[in-house]
Scaffold this motif. Structure first.
Motif, PDB file in Angstrom:
ATOM      1  N   MET A  84       0.809  -1.216   0.000  1.00  0.00           N
ATOM      2  CA  MET A  84       0.000   0.000   0.000  1.00  0.00           C
ATOM      3  C   MET A  84       0.847   1.274   0.000  1.00  0.00           C
ATOM      4  SD  MET A  84      -2.793  -1.242   2.843  1.00  0.00           S
ATOM      5  CE  MET A  84      -1.471  -1.587   4.025  1.00  0.00           C
ATOM      6  N   PRO A  85       0.636   2.164  -0.979  1.00  0.00           N
ATOM      7  CA  PRO A  85       1.320   3.459  -0.954  1.00  0.00           C
ATOM      8  C   PRO A  85       0.735   4.351   0.136  1.00  0.00           C
ATOM      9  CG  PRO A  85      -0.209   3.362  -2.791  1.00  0.00           C
ATOM     10  CD  PRO A  85      -0.202   2.003  -2.177  1.00  0.00           C
ATOM     11  N   ALA A  86       1.491   5.368   0.516  1.00  0.00           N
ATOM     12  CA  ALA A  86       1.085   6.240   1.624  1.00  0.00           C
ATOM     13  C   ALA A  86      -0.011   7.208   1.204  1.00  0.00           C
ATOM     14  CB  ALA A  86       2.296   7.014   2.135  1.00  0.00           C
ATOM     15  N   ASN A  87      -0.552   7.884   2.194  1.00  0.00           N
ATOM     16  CA  ASN A  87      -1.586   8.905   2.024  1.00  0.00           C
ATOM     17  C   ASN A  87      -2.833   8.285   1.396  1.00  0.00           C
ATOM     18  OD1 ASN A  87       0.222  10.856   3.089  1.00  0.00           O
ATOM     19  ND2 ASN A  87       1.185  11.040   1.075  1.00  0.00           N
ATOM     20  N   GLN A 106      -5.091  -7.016  -3.868  1.00  0.00           N
ATOM     21  CA  GLN A 106      -4.596  -7.495  -2.578  1.00  0.00           C
ATOM     22  C   GLN A 106      -3.717  -6.435  -1.930  1.00  0.00           C
ATOM     23  OE1 GLN A 106      -4.809 -10.631  -0.582  1.00  0.00           O
ATOM     24  NE2 GLN A 106      -4.081  -8.932   0.664  1.00  0.00           N
ATOM     25  N   PRO A 107      -4.211  -5.734  -0.886  1.00  0.00           N
ATOM     26  CA  PRO A 107      -3.355  -4.775  -0.168  1.00  0.00           C
ATOM     27  C   PRO A 107      -2.357  -5.519   0.715  1.00  0.00           C
ATOM     28  CG  PRO A 107      -5.726  -4.373   0.209  1.00  0.00           C
ATOM     29  CD  PRO A 107      -5.581  -5.735  -0.358  1.00  0.00           C
ATOM     30  N   LEU A 108      -1.110  -5.061   0.679  1.00  0.00           N
ATOM     31  CA  LEU A 108      -0.052  -5.731   1.427  1.00  0.00           C
ATOM     32  C   LEU A 108       0.758  -4.742   2.251  1.00  0.00           C
ATOM     33  CD1 LEU A 108       1.320  -8.020  -1.430  1.00  0.00           C
ATOM     34  CD2 LEU A 108      -0.030  -8.788   0.535  1.00  0.00           C
ATOM     35  N   MET A 109       1.427  -5.262   3.271  1.00  0.00           N
ATOM     36  CA  MET A 109       2.443  -4.514   4.013  1.00  0.00           C
ATOM     37  C   MET A 109       3.766  -5.259   3.872  1.00  0.00           C
ATOM     38  SD  MET A 109       0.537  -3.269   7.526  1.00  0.00           S
ATOM     39  CE  MET A 109       0.090  -4.939   8.011  1.00  0.00           C
ATOM     40  N   ALA A 110       4.856  -4.494   3.740  1.00  0.00           N
ATOM     41  CA  ALA A 110       6.196  -5.067   3.619  1.00  0.00           C
ATOM     42  C   ALA A 110       7.111  -4.396   4.634  1.00  0.00           C
ATOM     43  CB  ALA A 110       6.719  -4.888   2.192  1.00  0.00           C
ATOM     44  N   SER A 111       8.368  -4.823   4.674  1.00  0.00           N
ATOM     45  CA  SER A 111       9.282  -4.320   5.693  1.00  0.00           C
ATOM     46  C   SER A 111       9.530  -2.820   5.558  1.00  0.00           C
ATOM     47  CB  SER A 111      10.606  -5.085   5.630  1.00  0.00           C
ATOM     48  OG  SER A 111      11.233  -4.914   4.366  1.00  0.00           O
ATOM     49  N   ARG A 112       9.442  -2.280   4.349  1.00  0.00           N
ATOM     50  CA  ARG A 112       9.675  -0.855   4.130  1.00  0.00           C
ATOM     51  C   ARG A 112       8.381  -0.063   3.942  1.00  0.00           C
ATOM     52  NH1 ARG A 112      14.660  -1.605  -0.226  1.00  0.00           N
ATOM     53  NH2 ARG A 112      16.229  -2.347   1.276  1.00  0.00           N
ATOM     54  N   SER A 113       7.261  -0.626   4.325  1.00  0.00           N
ATOM     55  CA  SER A 113       5.981   0.066   4.164  1.00  0.00           C
ATOM     56  C   SER A 113       5.942   1.348   4.970  1.00  0.00           C
ATOM     57  CB  SER A 113       4.829  -0.833   4.606  1.00  0.00           C
ATOM     58  OG  SER A 113       4.614  -1.880   3.692  1.00  0.00           O
ATOM     59  N   ARG A 144     -18.884  -6.528 -13.378  1.00  0.00           N
ATOM     60  CA  ARG A 144     -18.430  -7.213 -12.172  1.00  0.00           C
ATOM     61  C   ARG A 144     -17.587  -6.249 -11.346  1.00  0.00           C
ATOM     62  NH1 ARG A 144     -19.559 -12.684 -13.057  1.00  0.00           N
ATOM     63  NH2 ARG A 144     -19.940 -13.160 -15.267  1.00  0.00           N
ATOM     64  N   VAL A 145     -17.557  -6.457 -10.045  1.00  0.00           N
ATOM     65  CA  VAL A 145     -16.841  -5.561  -9.140  1.00  0.00           C
ATOM     66  C   VAL A 145     -15.610  -6.290  -8.605  1.00  0.00           C
ATOM     67  CG1 VAL A 145     -16.979  -4.227  -6.998  1.00  0.00           C
ATOM     68  CG2 VAL A 145     -18.989  -4.416  -8.479  1.00  0.00           C
ATOM     69  N   PRO A 146     -14.421  -5.683  -8.698  1.00  0.00           N
ATOM     70  CA  PRO A 146     -13.230  -6.333  -8.144  1.00  0.00           C
ATOM     71  C   PRO A 146     -13.385  -6.585  -6.647  1.00  0.00           C
ATOM     72  CG  PRO A 146     -12.630  -4.401  -9.443  1.00  0.00           C
ATOM     73  CD  PRO A 146     -14.125  -4.376  -9.292  1.00  0.00           C
ATOM     74  N   GLU A 147     -12.765  -7.647  -6.190  1.00  0.00           N
ATOM     75  CA  GLU A 147     -12.781  -7.975  -4.768  1.00  0.00           C
ATOM     76  C   GLU A 147     -11.529  -7.414  -4.113  1.00  0.00           C
ATOM     77  OE1 GLU A 147     -13.057 -11.827  -1.756  1.00  0.00           O
ATOM     78  OE2 GLU A 147     -13.142 -12.098  -3.935  1.00  0.00           O
ATOM     79  N   ILE A 148     -11.724  -6.640  -3.049  1.00  0.00           N
ATOM     80  CA  ILE A 148     -10.592  -6.111  -2.275  1.00  0.00           C
ATOM     81  C   ILE A 148     -10.355  -7.063  -1.106  1.00  0.00           C
ATOM     82  CG2 ILE A 148      -9.585  -4.086  -1.183  1.00  0.00           C
ATOM     83  CD1 ILE A 148     -10.588  -3.640  -4.078  1.00  0.00           C
ATOM     84  N   HIS A 149      -9.230  -7.736  -1.105  1.00  0.00           N
ATOM     85  CA  HIS A 149      -8.942  -8.714  -0.065  1.00  0.00           C
ATOM     86  C   HIS A 149      -8.455  -8.034   1.214  1.00  0.00           C
ATOM     87  CE1 HIS A 149      -8.479 -12.578  -2.709  1.00  0.00           C
ATOM     88  NE2 HIS A 149      -9.671 -12.002  -2.815  1.00  0.00           N
ATOM     89  N   PRO A 150      -8.557  -8.704   2.345  1.00  0.00           N
ATOM     90  CA  PRO A 150      -8.044  -8.143   3.597  1.00  0.00           C
ATOM     91  C   PRO A 150      -6.546  -7.856   3.515  1.00  0.00           C
ATOM     92  CG  PRO A 150      -9.462 -10.029   4.031  1.00  0.00           C
ATOM     93  CD  PRO A 150      -9.245  -9.996   2.557  1.00  0.00           C
ATOM     94  N   VAL A 151      -6.103  -6.859   4.267  1.00  0.00           N
ATOM     95  CA  VAL A 151      -4.683  -6.495   4.309  1.00  0.00           C
ATOM     96  C   VAL A 151      -3.875  -7.648   4.903  1.00  0.00           C
ATOM     97  CG1 VAL A 151      -2.997  -4.877   5.273  1.00  0.00           C
ATOM     98  CG2 VAL A 151      -5.257  -4.052   4.546  1.00  0.00           C
ATOM     99  N   LYS A 152      -2.754  -7.955   4.239  1.00  0.00           N
ATOM    100  CA  LYS A 152      -1.899  -9.038   4.724  1.00  0.00           C
ATOM    101  C   LYS A 152      -0.436  -8.617   4.697  1.00  0.00           C
ATOM    102  CE  LYS A 152      -4.942 -12.846   3.359  1.00  0.00           C
ATOM    103  NZ  LYS A 152      -5.061 -14.094   2.557  1.00  0.00           N
ATOM    104  N   ASN A 153       0.371  -9.320   5.472  1.00  0.00           N
ATOM    105  CA  ASN A 153       1.819  -9.127   5.447  1.00  0.00           C
ATOM    106  C   ASN A 153       2.398  -9.889   4.262  1.00  0.00           C
ATOM    107  OD1 ASN A 153       4.652 -10.307   6.258  1.00  0.00           O
ATOM    108  ND2 ASN A 153       4.375  -8.409   7.421  1.00  0.00           N
ATOM    109  N   LEU A 154       3.295  -9.263   3.512  1.00  0.00           N
ATOM    110  CA  LEU A 154       3.837  -9.857   2.308  1.00  0.00           C
ATOM    111  C   LEU A 154       4.446 -11.232   2.561  1.00  0.00           C
ATOM    112  CD1 LEU A 154       4.720  -9.758  -0.673  1.00  0.00           C
ATOM    113  CD2 LEU A 154       6.763  -8.498   0.071  1.00  0.00           C
TER     114      LEU A 154
END
Length: 243
Positions: A84-87, A106-113, A144-154
């Protein structure tokens, strides 16, 4: 003609029912009146023409008329896995990815997020992004509507990715360009693009991608922002779609 998303649409002509709250509010904002026509879609394919039959202070009733078996989706599933980008830039990613035809985001978090979400805050953000996807689907004509998945760690998410997907990590050290990589995949195969945060994926995360079957692909010699690169990759896939 206004297009409205009604997820629990009953596919029976001449059925009359109240619109869900968000769709009813849209009709009221547009100041539509009984007798006016709207287009409804449920996300299951095709769309319905319907007529406003009654207007209340908070309720709007419509009657289904004709169904059109229209399909405006890409000829393959495309998954965007985005650290996920900031702001508010994730809002833009979701909106534009919906317009371009993404199937899953798929929203993700990584070590440099920079942006980190968990708990109730993550749940609320995902619900917000799902609403952004609905609005973009209504506007763009998608059925059709895209599915936004829950936030996960990469690191936790990578082992769960299906091995039959074609998986590409957007990289400054590519093995190939994104376009030839897309062209090399078999017809109908799900494409998954992974993009890192503003500071890039860490060496350890890159290594994990390589060990789990991801191909580094490039998007040219320019440096693209974290919210631009995944949309460019999706645009290339959409441009090769037969629809």
């Amino acid at each position: 003609m206004p297009r409205l998303y009604v997820p629990d649409l009953s596919p029976v002509p001449d059925t009359e029912f109240d619109l869900p709250e968000s769709a009813a509010r849209h009709v009221q904002v547009l100041r539509l009146q009984p007798g006016d026509t709207v287009t409804l879609f449920s996300g299951q394919g095709g769309e319905w023409q319907a007529q406003v039959s009654a207007m209340g202070r908070k309720q709007v009733a419509v009657r289904l008329e004709a169904h059109t078996a229209v399909e405006r989706e890409l000829d393959r599933h495309v998954v965007l896995a985005v650290v996920m980008p900031a702001n508010d830039r994730m809002d833009t990613v979701v909106e534009k990815a919906t317009e371009l035809g993404a199937t899953v985001i798929q929203p993700l978090m990584a070590s440099r997020s920079v942006l980190r979400l968990d708990g109730d805050r993550a749940t609320r953000k995902v619900a917000h992004w799902q609403g952004v996807a609905v609005a973009a689907s209504e506007q763009s004509g998608r059925t059709r509507v895209p599915e936004i998945h829950p936030v996960k760690n990469l690191r936790q998410w990578l082992p769960t990715v299906p091995t039959d997907w074609a998986r590409a990590v957007l990289s400054f050290a590519p093995q190939t360009g994104a376009l030839p990589w897309i062209q090399a995949q078999r017809p109908g195969q799900t494409l998954c693009f992974l993009n890192g945060p503003e500071g890039g994926l860490s060496p350890e995360e890159v290594q994990q991608c390589l060990q789990t079957g991801w191909t580094p692909v490039g998007l040219g010699g320019r440096v693209l922002r974290a919210d631009t690169a995944p949309l460019m990759a999706l645009s290339l896939a959409a441009g090769l779609s037969s629809t």
